[in-house]
Design a protein around this motif. Structure first.
Motif, PDB file in Angstrom:
ATOM      1  N   ARG A 110     -30.006  31.268 -11.401  1.00  0.00           N
ATOM      2  CA  ARG A 110     -31.321  31.501 -11.996  1.00  0.00           C
ATOM      3  C   ARG A 110     -32.166  32.479 -11.185  1.00  0.00           C
ATOM      4  O   ARG A 110     -32.828  33.356 -11.752  1.00  0.00           O
ATOM      5  CB  ARG A 110     -32.072  30.163 -12.104  1.00  0.00           C
ATOM      6  CG  ARG A 110     -33.504  30.264 -12.619  1.00  0.00           C
ATOM      7  CD  ARG A 110     -33.593  30.483 -14.102  1.00  0.00           C
ATOM      8  NE  ARG A 110     -33.040  29.340 -14.805  1.00  0.00           N
ATOM      9  CZ  ARG A 110     -33.716  28.212 -15.095  1.00  0.00           C
ATOM     10  NH1 ARG A 110     -34.990  28.096 -14.722  1.00  0.00           N
ATOM     11  NH2 ARG A 110     -33.148  27.214 -15.744  1.00  0.00           N
ATOM     12  N   HIS A 111     -32.142  32.351  -9.861  1.00  0.00           N
ATOM     13  CA  HIS A 111     -33.088  33.106  -9.038  1.00  0.00           C
ATOM     14  C   HIS A 111     -32.436  34.109  -8.092  1.00  0.00           C
ATOM     15  O   HIS A 111     -33.152  34.892  -7.462  1.00  0.00           O
ATOM     16  CB  HIS A 111     -33.953  32.141  -8.220  1.00  0.00           C
ATOM     17  CG  HIS A 111     -34.863  31.298  -9.053  1.00  0.00           C
ATOM     18  ND1 HIS A 111     -35.941  31.824  -9.740  1.00  0.00           N
ATOM     19  CD2 HIS A 111     -34.856  29.958  -9.325  1.00  0.00           C
ATOM     20  CE1 HIS A 111     -36.560  30.848 -10.395  1.00  0.00           C
ATOM     21  NE2 HIS A 111     -35.924  29.711 -10.157  1.00  0.00           N
ATOM     22  N   GLY A 112     -31.127  34.099  -7.978  1.00  0.00           N
ATOM     23  CA  GLY A 112     -30.475  35.039  -7.089  1.00  0.00           C
ATOM     24  C   GLY A 112     -30.499  36.460  -7.617  1.00  0.00           C
ATOM     25  O   GLY A 112     -30.646  36.694  -8.825  1.00  0.00           O
ATOM     26  N   SER A 113     -30.360  37.418  -6.718  1.00  0.00           N
ATOM     27  CA  SER A 113     -30.262  38.817  -7.130  1.00  0.00           C
ATOM     28  C   SER A 113     -28.895  39.062  -7.759  1.00  0.00           C
ATOM     29  O   SER A 113     -27.985  38.216  -7.670  1.00  0.00           O
ATOM     30  CB  SER A 113     -30.441  39.724  -5.914  1.00  0.00           C
ATOM     31  OG  SER A 113     -29.373  39.538  -4.989  1.00  0.00           O
ATOM     32  N   ASP A 114     -28.722  40.203  -8.386  1.00  0.00           N
ATOM     33  CA  ASP A 114     -27.416  40.540  -8.949  1.00  0.00           C
ATOM     34  C   ASP A 114     -26.344  40.536  -7.868  1.00  0.00           C
ATOM     35  O   ASP A 114     -25.222  40.070  -8.092  1.00  0.00           O
ATOM     36  CB  ASP A 114     -27.475  41.916  -9.615  1.00  0.00           C
ATOM     37  CG  ASP A 114     -28.301  41.905 -10.901  1.00  0.00           C
ATOM     38  OD1 ASP A 114     -28.519  40.807 -11.448  1.00  0.00           O
ATOM     39  OD2 ASP A 114     -28.721  42.993 -11.335  1.00  0.00           O
ATOM     40  N   GLU A 115     -26.696  41.060  -6.686  1.00  0.00           N
ATOM     41  CA  GLU A 115     -25.739  41.097  -5.586  1.00  0.00           C
ATOM     42  C   GLU A 115     -25.394  39.687  -5.129  1.00  0.00           C
ATOM     43  O   GLU A 115     -24.224  39.378  -4.864  1.00  0.00           O
ATOM     44  CB  GLU A 115     -26.319  41.906  -4.415  1.00  0.00           C
ATOM     45  CG  GLU A 115     -25.327  42.195  -3.293  1.00  0.00           C
ATOM     46  CD  GLU A 115     -25.196  41.054  -2.297  1.00  0.00           C
ATOM     47  OE1 GLU A 115     -24.116  40.923  -1.665  1.00  0.00           O
ATOM     48  OE2 GLU A 115     -26.158  40.272  -2.151  1.00  0.00           O
ATOM     49  N   GLN A 116     -26.374  38.818  -5.050  1.00  0.00           N
ATOM     50  CA  GLN A 116     -26.120  37.433  -4.628  1.00  0.00           C
ATOM     51  C   GLN A 116     -25.278  36.685  -5.656  1.00  0.00           C
ATOM     52  O   GLN A 116     -24.349  35.951  -5.293  1.00  0.00           O
ATOM     53  CB  GLN A 116     -27.448  36.709  -4.400  1.00  0.00           C
ATOM     54  CG  GLN A 116     -28.183  37.164  -3.150  1.00  0.00           C
ATOM     55  CD  GLN A 116     -29.596  36.609  -3.073  1.00  0.00           C
ATOM     56  OE1 GLN A 116     -30.184  36.188  -4.085  1.00  0.00           O
ATOM     57  NE2 GLN A 116     -30.172  36.600  -1.881  1.00  0.00           N
TER      58      GLN A 116
END
Length: 281
Positions: free
Chosen positions: A99-105
């Motif tokens: 839900r809240h992670g970046s695309d990279e994460q």
């Protein structure tokens, strides 16, 4: 609301139960008493896509929801082998990152978590705060282009099995109320400055509990999940599923206990008849 399970959910429950039955409670206890982990069962579930059943399809998961993950969790417990880290890695951590992670994460952490290749622990509770987010004292302070963590976390499950830990830390505070502004960080389990101490517990389970000491643990800026200071809202994206999973694992344990008691009442004979035939039972 219709609480009847769909055909797909019924099939999922049956498939998960079949896997769990192949291991069972005796296997679970042997693992725990030998100080071993439940990796074989975790891997077997992951191969069928059940560990990542709630993870988005774009990141290797099943694209379903917490209801389906709860079904898998309940069936493990009903077979006598409850998997505590199902409440942590796929339910709490994967939900928050999705839900809240970046695309990279998302691209870095979700695929190996969904495949069962890695687990992620979760660190919120503290000796003087429990899970009361307003009293969290572990801090993360900016240092150049990164962060430095200092503080203690208590009763953190499965750190020895996890590649990383999702840590809740204070990054600021309201001077009037004293309430902390929280942020979430992904920290490597073997990060320099991070030490862990095993907590002896009476429960017989493969998963171990730890006290964590963050003594100037440095992390890069890309380990901040979501928005700085918005961690309280973000963390409930994982804590709400965790509550549901707690109910599921408890239901499963209750089913296991009931089945065992029922079998005993039908097998144990007194004066020539099973004790289950007596009115009190």
């Amino acid at each position: 609301m219709d609480f009847r399970e769909s055909d797909e959910q019924i099939m999922l429950r049956q498939s998960a139960a079949a896997i769990a039955t192949g291991y069972g409670h005796d296997w679970f206890v042997r693992k725990a008493r030998a100080d071993e982990r439940s990796d074989e069962l975790w891997t077997a579930l992951a191969k069928q896509g059940f560990i990542g059943v709630n993870t988005p399809e774009a990141y290797g998961g099943g694209g379903m929801g917490i209801s389906e993950l709860a079904i898998v969790c309940e069936e493990m417990a009903a077979a006598g082998c409850p998997l505590l880290l199902m409440l942590v890695s796929p339910a709490i951590c994967a939900s928050i990152i999705a839900r809240h992670g970046s695309d990279e994460q998302r691209g870095r952490w979700l695929p190996p978590m969904a495949s069962g290749e890695m687990k992620m622990a979760f660190a919120i509770t503290e000796p003087d705060a429990g899970s009361n987010s307003h009293r969290i004292s572990t801090t993360a302070t900016r240092d150049g282009d990164g962060w430095v963590l200092r503080g203690t976390k208590y009763y953190i499950s499965g750190v020895d099995e996890s590649r990383a830990i999702l840590v809740v830390a204070r990054t600021g505070g309201d001077p009037q109320s004293g309430r902390g502004e929280l942020s979430l960080f992904i920290v490597d389990s073997e990060a320099p400055g991070l030490e862990r101490s095993l907590i002896p517990v009476e429960i017989v389970a493969p998963e171990k509990q730890y006290t964590l000491f963050f003594d100037g643990v440095r992390i890069d800026a890309d380990r901040l999940v979501g928005t700085e200071g918005n961690g309280l809202r973000q963390v409930f994206v994982g804590l709400n599923p965790e509550r549901i999973m707690t109910a599921a694992i408890s239901n499963g344990i209750g089913r296991y206990a009931l089945a065992k008691a029922s079998a005993y009442a039908n097998q144990r004979s007194v004066w020539g008849v099973p004790v289950g035939t007596y009115q009190g039972l």
